[in-house]
Motif scaffolding. Structure first.
Motif, PDB file in Angstrom:
ATOM      1  N   TYR A  79      -3.708   5.106 -21.620  1.00 34.99           N
ATOM      2  CA  TYR A  79      -2.407   5.099 -22.272  1.00 34.99           C
ATOM      3  C   TYR A  79      -1.289   4.767 -21.279  1.00 34.99           C
ATOM      4  CZ  TYR A  79      -4.333   7.136 -26.516  1.00 34.99           C
ATOM      5  OH  TYR A  79      -5.039   7.363 -27.671  1.00 34.99           O
ATOM      6  N   GLN A  80      -0.346   3.977 -21.779  1.00 37.81           N
ATOM      7  CA  GLN A  80       0.849   3.644 -21.016  1.00 37.81           C
ATOM      8  C   GLN A  80       1.966   4.581 -21.490  1.00 37.81           C
ATOM      9  OE1 GLN A  80       0.463   1.159 -18.632  1.00 37.81           O
ATOM     10  NE2 GLN A  80      -1.659   1.302 -19.358  1.00 37.81           N
ATOM     11  N   ILE A  81       2.348   5.521 -20.630  1.00 34.74           N
ATOM     12  CA  ILE A  81       3.304   6.556 -21.012  1.00 34.74           C
ATOM     13  C   ILE A  81       4.736   6.087 -20.758  1.00 34.74           C
ATOM     14  CG2 ILE A  81       3.985   8.958 -20.730  1.00 34.74           C
ATOM     15  CD1 ILE A  81       1.155   8.621 -21.745  1.00 34.74           C
ATOM     16  N   HIS A  82       5.560   6.161 -21.799  1.00 36.53           N
ATOM     17  CA  HIS A  82       6.989   5.848 -21.684  1.00 36.53           C
ATOM     18  C   HIS A  82       7.756   7.149 -21.899  1.00 36.53           C
ATOM     19  CE1 HIS A  82       5.974   1.516 -22.061  1.00 36.53           C
ATOM     20  NE2 HIS A  82       5.080   1.951 -22.936  1.00 36.53           N
ATOM     21  N   THR A  83       8.326   7.679 -20.828  1.00 36.58           N
ATOM     22  CA  THR A  83       9.012   8.968 -20.896  1.00 36.58           C
ATOM     23  C   THR A  83      10.428   8.802 -21.446  1.00 36.58           C
ATOM     24  OG1 THR A  83       7.731   9.767 -19.005  1.00 36.58           O
ATOM     25  CG2 THR A  83       9.738  10.967 -19.560  1.00 36.58           C
ATOM     26  N   VAL A  84      10.777   9.676 -22.390  1.00 38.91           N
ATOM     27  CA  VAL A  84      12.100   9.639 -23.016  1.00 38.91           C
ATOM     28  C   VAL A  84      12.803  10.958 -22.698  1.00 38.91           C
ATOM     29  CG1 VAL A  84      13.386   9.366 -25.169  1.00 38.91           C
ATOM     30  CG2 VAL A  84      11.171   8.217 -24.889  1.00 38.91           C
ATOM     31  N   ALA A  85      14.004  10.876 -22.160  1.00 34.96           N
ATOM     32  CA  ALA A  85      14.768  12.072 -21.806  1.00 34.96           C
ATOM     33  C   ALA A  85      15.117  12.876 -23.060  1.00 34.96           C
ATOM     34  CB  ALA A  85      16.039  11.686 -21.062  1.00 34.96           C
ATOM     35  N   ALA A  86      15.354  14.167 -22.875  1.00 36.74           N
ATOM     36  CA  ALA A  86      15.687  15.042 -24.004  1.00 36.74           C
ATOM     37  C   ALA A  86      16.865  14.480 -24.793  1.00 36.74           C
ATOM     38  CB  ALA A  86      16.016  16.444 -23.480  1.00 36.74           C
ATOM     39  N   GLY A  87      16.695  14.348 -26.092  1.00 30.99           N
ATOM     40  CA  GLY A  87      17.751  13.818 -26.952  1.00 30.99           C
ATOM     41  C   GLY A  87      17.864  12.306 -26.942  1.00 30.99           C
ATOM     42  N   GLY A  88      17.009  11.639 -26.163  1.00 31.75           N
ATOM     43  CA  GLY A  88      17.092  10.183 -26.050  1.00 31.75           C
ATOM     44  C   GLY A  88      16.286   9.449 -27.112  1.00 31.75           C
ATOM     45  N   THR A  89      16.338   8.120 -27.007  1.00 28.53           N
ATOM     46  CA  THR A  89      15.646   7.236 -27.946  1.00 28.53           C
ATOM     47  C   THR A  89      14.658   6.369 -27.189  1.00 28.53           C
ATOM     48  OG1 THR A  89      17.582   7.139 -29.410  1.00 28.53           O
ATOM     49  CG2 THR A  89      15.942   5.392 -29.662  1.00 28.53           C
ATOM     50  N   GLY A  90      13.458   6.261 -27.727  1.00 27.64           N
ATOM     51  CA  GLY A  90      12.442   5.394 -27.143  1.00 27.64           C
ATOM     52  C   GLY A  90      12.171   4.219 -28.063  1.00 27.64           C
ATOM     53  N   THR A  91      11.984   3.044 -27.490  1.00 31.82           N
ATOM     54  CA  THR A  91      11.765   1.851 -28.299  1.00 31.82           C
ATOM     55  C   THR A  91      10.445   1.197 -27.929  1.00 31.82           C
ATOM     56  OG1 THR A  91      14.153   1.452 -28.475  1.00 31.82           O
ATOM     57  CG2 THR A  91      12.701  -0.399 -28.971  1.00 31.82           C
ATOM     58  N   LEU A  92       9.633   0.943 -28.953  1.00 33.67           N
ATOM     59  CA  LEU A  92       8.370   0.239 -28.784  1.00 33.67           C
ATOM     60  C   LEU A  92       8.127  -0.656 -29.993  1.00 33.67           C
ATOM     61  CD1 LEU A  92       5.831   2.912 -27.406  1.00 33.67           C
ATOM     62  CD2 LEU A  92       6.701   0.898 -26.211  1.00 33.67           C
ATOM     63  N   MET A  93       7.666  -1.865 -29.762  1.00 33.47           N
ATOM     64  CA  MET A  93       7.271  -2.786 -30.820  1.00 33.47           C
ATOM     65  C   MET A  93       8.370  -2.955 -31.872  1.00 33.47           C
ATOM     66  SD  MET A  93       3.215  -1.825 -31.236  1.00 33.47           S
ATOM     67  CE  MET A  93       3.465  -0.047 -31.184  1.00 33.47           C
ATOM     68  N   ASN A  94       9.606  -3.101 -31.396  1.00 38.73           N
ATOM     69  CA  ASN A  94      10.760  -3.379 -32.266  1.00 38.73           C
ATOM     70  C   ASN A  94      11.112  -2.225 -33.204  1.00 38.73           C
ATOM     71  OD1 ASN A  94      11.271  -6.418 -31.627  1.00 38.73           O
ATOM     72  ND2 ASN A  94       9.077  -6.282 -32.065  1.00 38.73           N
ATOM     73  N   VAL A  95      10.724  -1.027 -32.807  1.00 42.21           N
ATOM     74  CA  VAL A  95      11.072   0.185 -33.565  1.00 42.21           C
ATOM     75  C   VAL A  95      11.648   1.204 -32.594  1.00 42.21           C
ATOM     76  CG1 VAL A  95      10.223   2.076 -35.010  1.00 42.21           C
ATOM     77  CG2 VAL A  95       9.246  -0.214 -35.266  1.00 42.21           C
ATOM     78  N   ALA A  96      12.784   1.813 -32.967  1.00 41.56           N
ATOM     79  CA  ALA A  96      13.389   2.871 -32.165  1.00 41.56           C
ATOM     80  C   ALA A  96      12.931   4.222 -32.709  1.00 41.56           C
ATOM     81  CB  ALA A  96      14.911   2.770 -32.214  1.00 41.56           C
ATOM     82  N   TRP A  97      12.589   5.134 -31.796  1.00 37.51           N
ATOM     83  CA  TRP A  97      12.070   6.442 -32.176  1.00 37.51           C
ATOM     84  C   TRP A  97      12.905   7.553 -31.551  1.00 37.51           C
ATOM     85  CZ3 TRP A  97       7.773   6.746 -35.399  1.00 37.51           C
ATOM     86  CH2 TRP A  97       7.040   5.562 -35.567  1.00 37.51           C
ATOM     87  N   LYS A  98      13.166   8.601 -32.345  1.00 40.71           N
ATOM     88  CA  LYS A  98      13.840   9.800 -31.841  1.00 40.71           C
ATOM     89  C   LYS A  98      13.076  11.022 -32.328  1.00 40.71           C
ATOM     90  CE  LYS A  98      18.095  10.352 -31.117  1.00 40.71           C
ATOM     91  NZ  LYS A  98      19.557  10.605 -31.134  1.00 40.71           N
TER      92      LYS A  98
END
Length: 231
Positions: A79-98
């Motif tokens: 797995y490729q881990i993308h760390t997201v800070a507390a309260g932040g937004t992570g984006t993968l494959m043209n979708v933003a996640w919170k």
């Protein structure tokens, strides 16, 4: 005709011996023959061996740890881990996640829990950034984990994503309501891991033939991208 002395007695003895032998053989057959409805010993041994093999396979499949599961993933890279800070937004494959996490002592309809346990109410929000993001409609895999490696199951109980693709709007957030039960001592420390699905859904209805044609031309993507939301 004259009778040879002793011949008749011998014949009678021989006949009696034969009869005795026959009776003995019959008795032996009765002793060794299985009772009606009984399973022959050879079949019982085969069944036991088969059962032991199935149990061994089941145990072998169930034993691997999370690390072992990663190695099991049919040749996919780690797995490729993308760390997201507390309260932040992570984006993968043209979708933003919170992700938002709340603690709860009880949930409607849920069973009572122990004093050292804690419910977590998790809201996972996905927002498609463009048409490609809309096509990435597959349900994510959500887990709860502690920084020391322990993890707990999380269950999606509500899905806000519109059932029809045509109703899915770019730039609009849609929620997954998720629950998890964790030890109270770590309820404020656990992090949320979201693995977005790599499935691409068509933007309009298509025939079965077109679906198979599309599936045959699309490149299979490994589901190896992970968003790790810190607390």
């Amino acid at each position: 005709m004259a009778t040879v002395p002793g011949t008749g007695a011998a014949a009678a003895g021989t006949g009696a011996a034969a009869a005795g032998a026959g009776a003995t053989a019959s008795a032996a057959q009765e002793e060794t023959a299985p009772a009606p409805g009984a399973v022959p010993p050879s079949r019982r041994r085969t069944a036991l061996r088969t059962g032991a093999l199935v149990l061994a396979v089941a145990l072998g499949v169930g034993i691997p740890t999370w690390h072992g599961y990663r190695l099991y993933r049919s040749g996919n890279p780690d797995y490729q881990i993308h760390t997201v800070a507390a309260g932040g937004t992570g984006t993968l494959m043209n979708v933003a996640w919170k992700v938002k996490v709340e603690q709860a002592d009880s949930l409607p309809g849920a069973r009572p829990i122990k004093a050292d346990q804690q419910w977590l109410k998790i809201t996972v929000t996905r927002t498609s950034l463009n048409t490609e993001g809309v096509m990435r409609r597959g349900e994510p895999d959500v887990k709860v984990e502690h920084p020391d490696g322990r993890e707990w199951k999380a269950e999606i109980i509500e899905r806000g994503l519109p059932p029809e693709v045509k109703d899915h709007k770019i730039g609009t957030g849609y929620d997954y309501d998720v629950i998890s039960l964790v030890p109270k001592a770590v309820a404020g420390q656990v992090e949320v891991r979201v693995i977005p699905s790599t499935i691409r859904a068509p933007l309009k209805e298509e025939s079965v033939a077109d679906m198979f044609k599309r599936a045959g031309t699309e490149e299979t993507e490994p589901q190896d991208q992970v968003l790790l939301f810190k607390r």
